[in-house]
Design an enzyme around this catalytic site. Structure first.
Site, PDB file in Angstrom:
ATOM      1  N   ASP A   1     -10.977   2.734   3.384  1.00  0.00           N
ATOM      2  CA  ASP A   1     -11.447   1.085   3.937  1.00  0.00           C
ATOM      3  C   ASP A   1     -13.188   1.091   3.466  1.00  0.00           C
ATOM      4  O   ASP A   1     -13.844   0.295   3.682  1.00  0.00           O
ATOM      5  CB  ASP A   1     -10.857   0.320   5.628  1.00  0.00           C
ATOM      6  CG  ASP A   1      -9.826   0.023   5.200  1.00  0.00           C
ATOM      7  OD1 ASP A   1      -9.128   0.206   3.507  1.00  0.00           O
ATOM      8  OD2 ASP A   1      -9.284  -0.594   5.853  1.00  0.00           O
TER       9      ASP A   1
ATOM     10  N   LYS B   1       0.699  -1.094   0.086  1.00  0.00           N
ATOM     11  CA  LYS B   1      -0.169   0.038   0.127  1.00  0.00           C
ATOM     12  C   LYS B   1       0.393   1.027  -0.421  1.00  0.00           C
ATOM     13  O   LYS B   1       0.687   2.335  -0.688  1.00  0.00           O
ATOM     14  CB  LYS B   1      -1.468  -0.091   0.989  1.00  0.00           C
ATOM     15  CG  LYS B   1      -2.025  -1.117   0.986  1.00  0.00           C
ATOM     16  CD  LYS B   1      -2.819  -1.197   2.764  1.00  0.00           C
ATOM     17  CE  LYS B   1      -4.039  -2.499   2.491  1.00  0.00           C
ATOM     18  NZ  LYS B   1      -4.178  -2.938   3.368  1.00  0.00           N
TER      19      LYS B   1
ATOM     20  N   GLN C   1      -4.605  -2.233   9.844  1.00  0.00           N
ATOM     21  CA  GLN C   1      -4.182  -2.906   9.539  1.00  0.00           C
ATOM     22  C   GLN C   1      -4.881  -3.896  10.108  1.00  0.00           C
ATOM     23  O   GLN C   1      -5.071  -4.676  11.404  1.00  0.00           O
ATOM     24  CB  GLN C   1      -2.990  -3.617   8.335  1.00  0.00           C
ATOM     25  CG  GLN C   1      -2.591  -4.562   7.629  1.00  0.00           C
ATOM     26  CD  GLN C   1      -3.424  -4.642   6.367  1.00  0.00           C
ATOM     27  OE1 GLN C   1      -3.034  -3.963   6.070  1.00  0.00           O
ATOM     28  NE2 GLN C   1      -4.175  -5.918   6.009  1.00  0.00           N
TER      29      GLN C   1
END
Ligand code: NDP
Length: 311
Positions: free
Chosen positions: A130, A63, A107
């Site tokens: 997200d 990422k 994460q």
């Protein structure tokens, strides 16, 4: 109206090349990043890693690299897995109030002693790239999404780029997880482009899975079960999207990455199919970049044309 996809000249399914579709989206996003930079702000993504899972470090690195490649700024925050939950919550709060940071993700999985739901709820919904925060989930379900979760959004964009019309299609989603299956179904049922499909959601309690999947014009397999779906479970000419990423040990002792679809057998029946790797994965990565650019545009009130990349 949905049109069935005709198999390629050898009677085998066309391969949907997620790598090249994602590469085009990234080019458009690079231009959007430049627009924001010219207007005085570099979009920036903060990632927080507090995970016992060794693969998480790889995902975070990917990422970060993706952002750097497009000119998106990064913050890479790492906490010891045995740090108290409060430390993570303080970190989230600092990043929530940091005006230079547009997007923020933690994460998953987080350390066992931390409640992941609380983590999600502490992220500023405007920075929740997200799209896991209940406010963003609620907006998606209600039909006015701010951010869409990256994997289902990537699949929606991939279908659009491939010329697959979802309107009037029978879409079957195998899996009902919070991050893939359920939001995928939510997107398919929206009264909006990339939606208007008649949608069935299957899960581990579904009876006669094959009877359901055989109804699908568009089949999305997101069960996390290696090669769960084979050619006999697919309608002739269907579009098959394989979300699964599973590492399996073969008899010769070598390990291999496979999806939730038995690729070779599925290819003989499907009209088009995504490979693993090189299908959904690169689209997921591209849509995180999209959400970060969109987050910067919304919070800075800088107009950026993202219509070619997402919705
Ligand atoms: P989860 O484990 O959270 O969810 C799996 C879902 O599949 C559950 O709803 C489960 O049902 C259902 N399921 C499990 N076994 C069966 C079965 N035999 N028949 C029907 N349904 C079944 O997984 P995720 O959604 O997080 O991920 C799914 C897969 O996609 C994984 O392989 C993951 O690695 C991959 N993935 C890939 C991404 C990409 O970018 N390519 C991104 C995210 C995930 P129930 O709810 O009843 O338990």
């Amino acid at each position: 109206m949905f049109k069935p996809v005709h198999a390629g000249c050898l009677g085998m399914a066309d391969i949907i090349d997620g790598d090249s579709i994602a590469a085009e989206l990234r080019e458009d996003l690079t231009a959007a990043v430049e627009t924001l930079v010219d207007a005085g702000h570099r979009p920036t993504l903060a990632t927080v890693l507090m995970s016992p899972d060794p693969a998480s470090e790889t995902y975070i690195s990917m990422k970060q690299d993706d952002c750097e490649e497009l000119g998106i700024g990064t913050r890479d925050v790492r906490l010891d897995t045995d740090a108290p939950a409060e430390r993570l919550f303080e970190t989230i709060e600092q990043l929530n109030t940091d005006g230079a940071v547009d997007g923020l993700l933690v994460q998953s999985p987080v350390a066992d002693h931390v409640d992941y739901r609380e983590v999600i709820e502490r992220i500023d919904p405007m920075k929740d790239v997200d799209a896991f925060h209940p406010e963003n989930v609620g907006r998606l379900v209600a039909g006015y999404p701010r951010y869409k979760p990256c994997t289902p959004h990537g699949i929606q964009q991939m279908l659009a780029a491939t010329g697959v019309d979802t309107e009037g299609a029978d879409a079957v989603v195998v899996g009902r997880s919070r991050i893939v299956g359920r939001p995928m179904a939510n997107l398919f049922v929206q009264r909006a482009p990339g939606g208007n499909a008649t949608t069935t959601v299957c899960h581990s309690r579904t009876e006669d899975l094959a009877a359901k999947t055989r109804q699908a014009d568009i089949l999305v397999a997101a069960a996390g079960v290696p090669e769960l779906v084979d050619g006999s479970m697919i309608q002739e000419g269907a579009v098959v999207v394989d979300v699964g990423i599973n590492r399996v040990e073969r008899e010769n002792g070598e390990s291999e990455l496979v999806g939730d679809v038995a690729f070779e057998s599925a290819r003989e029946t499907a009209g088009a199919i995504t490979p693993v790797p090189g299908g959904v994965g690169p689209m997921t990565r591209a849509m995180l970049l999209y959400n970060t650019v969109k987050a910067a545009s919304l919070q800075r009130d800088i107009d950026v044309d993202l219509s070619a990349v997402g919705s």
